[in-house]
Enzyme design. Structure first.
Site, short mmCIF file in Angstrom:
data_model
loop_
_atom_site.label_atom_id
_atom_site.label_comp_id
_atom_site.label_asym_id
_atom_site.label_seq_id
_atom_site.Cartn_x
_atom_site.Cartn_y
_atom_site.Cartn_z
N GLY A 73 -6.32 -28.20 144.71
CA GLY A 73 -7.41 -28.90 144.35
C GLY A 73 -8.52 -27.83 144.41
O GLY A 73 -9.08 -27.70 143.03
N THR A 74 -8.79 -27.17 145.39
CA THR A 74 -9.86 -26.10 145.45
C THR A 74 -9.41 -24.98 144.39
O THR A 74 -10.34 -24.72 143.90
CB THR A 74 -10.12 -25.61 146.72
OG1 THR A 74 -10.22 -26.79 147.66
CG2 THR A 74 -10.97 -24.59 146.93
N ASN A 153 -15.65 -38.39 146.50
CA ASN A 153 -14.72 -38.27 147.65
C ASN A 153 -15.51 -39.02 148.89
O ASN A 153 -14.63 -39.72 149.66
CB ASN A 153 -14.31 -36.98 148.05
CG ASN A 153 -15.32 -35.80 148.11
OD1 ASN A 153 -16.02 -35.63 147.24
ND2 ASN A 153 -15.54 -35.17 149.19
N GLN A 183 -9.90 -37.50 143.28
CA GLN A 183 -9.94 -38.65 144.02
C GLN A 183 -9.73 -39.75 142.98
O GLN A 183 -9.40 -40.83 143.61
CB GLN A 183 -11.43 -38.67 144.72
CG GLN A 183 -11.77 -38.01 145.92
CD GLN A 183 -10.73 -38.29 147.11
OE1 GLN A 183 -10.36 -39.53 147.19
NE2 GLN A 183 -10.57 -37.33 147.95
N GLY A 204 -2.22 -32.68 144.83
CA GLY A 204 -1.07 -33.76 145.42
C GLY A 204 -1.55 -34.61 146.56
O GLY A 204 -1.00 -35.87 146.54
N THR A 241 4.76 -17.00 142.62
CA THR A 241 5.87 -17.66 142.58
C THR A 241 5.48 -18.97 142.68
O THR A 241 4.82 -19.66 143.66
CB THR A 241 6.73 -17.31 143.71
OG1 THR A 241 7.09 -15.87 143.40
CG2 THR A 241 8.08 -17.84 143.47
N CYS A 328 -20.10 -32.62 161.48
CA CYS A 328 -20.01 -31.93 162.60
C CYS A 328 -18.90 -31.35 163.10
O CYS A 328 -18.83 -30.11 163.82
CB CYS A 328 -20.33 -33.04 163.72
SG CYS A 328 -22.02 -33.83 163.48
#
Ligand code: PLP
Length: 394
Positions: A73-74, A153, A183, A204, A241, A328
């Site tokens: 997703g990033t 999220n 999300q 995914g 690939t 944290c």
């Protein structure tokens, strides 16, 4: 309850659906071909890759050629933002996003700022909804992209994506609109035409599919640069690939969650509301996010006078996996940028706690959390030097 894990962190990741594991299985071993190879094994892989692309485009209601498979997703978020910005900079150098986006979007925007782009970070209401009047004011002839997430999220707030799309196109028809739907993909409608989006990201790992695979929808006609450079895969728009088992897993998972979303949402809303109701019975606790425009599986509360991280460790001892808003764990003591964007003071934002429900959760799980958490809160408050007066909070 000892030995049993109550997993309430599905916004972090979901277990892979056994039906998805089954669909992926042959592509690790027997059917291991590279889709770019010309011989039988390669053609076999190329055919299933095409089928997976059709499955995803079927859910989005778009053309298969409008789907790019990516590594996460990033990566999809980065390609959507950096890829469109770099390809369209001759038209303008202004981008709009919101203050509560995932870091995959925020840090991509910060990178663009370092490259001479101007980014507007829209504020949100106390409930976490993007302020549309601010959006309207911000769009100019220079704005090449608006990127606003479908669902958050941390606090589960669902943004009015259709209204945002209409507003963007009304103010500047040339401005592209991207939504990060990672999300939302398990619970919301993903038909790109009715949403009015030009670009959309999913992955995914939040939909009972595999990790490390993402999808970027790019509407035909949108001008975008490739983000990963190398071979000519994905029609020259994403080199490397293809992760064939991962892509098959994502496509299978997406079809399953979308088919089952109404029934599962109804079930989860009942559990979610039971948990919220029980948590709000405790003293000095309030709900973060919008009570109604909210993902069916998201509960996020602030528990005053104590830190989310300490609660997490105590919950972990009881076999409950949840999450806190603070960062944290990543070595920073800063509270979540999302909770801060809701207007909460620093010391208040430290007390946020997120439970995200999923398929395996039952009423017994919720009741167990509600049984153990008040004791944990009492114990931690006794040790805490902080005493926040809730009447002083706006
Ligand atoms: C809203 C949102 N966007 C993007 C991402 C990043 O996805 P990935 O972990 O696949 O890179 C996540 C996952 O945490 C997310 O929740």
């Amino acid at each position: 309850m000892a030995g049993r894990l109550i997993y309430l962190d599905h916004a972090a990741t979901t277990p892979v659906d056994p039906r998805v594991v089954e669909a992926m299985k042959p592509y690790w071993s027997d059917k291991f071909g590279n889709p770019s190879s010309v011989y039988q094994k390669g053609r076999e892989a190329s055919v299933v890759l095409g089928r997976a692309r059709e499955q995803v485009s079927g859910v989005f209601g778009c053309l298969p050629a409008e789907i790019i498979f990516a590594g996460s997703g990033t990566e999809s978020d980065n390609q959507a933002i950096i890829g469109t910005a770099l390809a369209n900079q001759s038209r303008g150098k202004h981008i709009i996003t919101s203050a509560i986006e995932h870091h995959a979007v925020l840090h991509a925007c910060e990178f663009l700022e370092s490259q001479g782009f101007e980014v507007t970070y829209l504020p949100v209401t106390k409930a976490g909804i993007v302020k549309l009047e601010e959006l309207e004011k911000s769009i100019s002839q220079d704005t090449i992209l608006v990127s606003i997430m479908y669902a958050n999220n941390e606090i589960g707030t669902i943004q009015p994506v259709k209204e945002i799309a209409e507003l963007v196109k009304k103010k500047n028809p040339k401005t592209y609109f991207h939504t990060d739907a990672c999300q939302a993909a398990g619970y919301c409608d993903l038909a790109v035409d009715s949403l009015g989006v030009d670009l959309m990201t999913i992955n995914g790992s939040k939909i009972y599919g595999p990790k490390g695979v993402g999808v970027l929808f790019v509407k035909k006609g949108v001008i975008i640069n490739s983000f990963v450079h190398g071979g000519g895969q994905e029609n020259g728009r994403r080199a490397g690939t293809e992760n064939v088992p991962g892509i098959i897993g994502l496509a299978t998972a997406l079809e399953l969650v979308q088919k089952e979303k109404e029934k599962e949402s109804k079930r989860l809303i009942k559990l979610r509301d039971r948990l919220i109701e029980g948590l709000l019975k405790m003293d000095k606790v309030f709900l973060n996010g919008d009570p109604a425009r909210r993902l069916p599986n998201n509960v996020n509360v602030t528990i005053l006078d104590i830190e989310g991280e300490s609660m997490l460790l105590h919950l972990d001892k009881e076999g409950i996996a949840a999450s806190s808003g603070s960062a944290c764990t990543s070595g920073s003591l800063d509270p979540s940028h999302v909770i801060l964007a809701l207007g909460q003071p620093y010391e208040v934002a430290h007390g946020s706690l997120r439970f995200t429900l999923g398929r395996a959760n039952t009423e017994e799980d919720i009741d167990f959390v509600l049984k153990v958490l008040p004791g944990i809160v009492r114990e931690l408050r006794q040790m805490s030097p902080v005493r926040i007066d809730p009447s002083k909070l706006k």
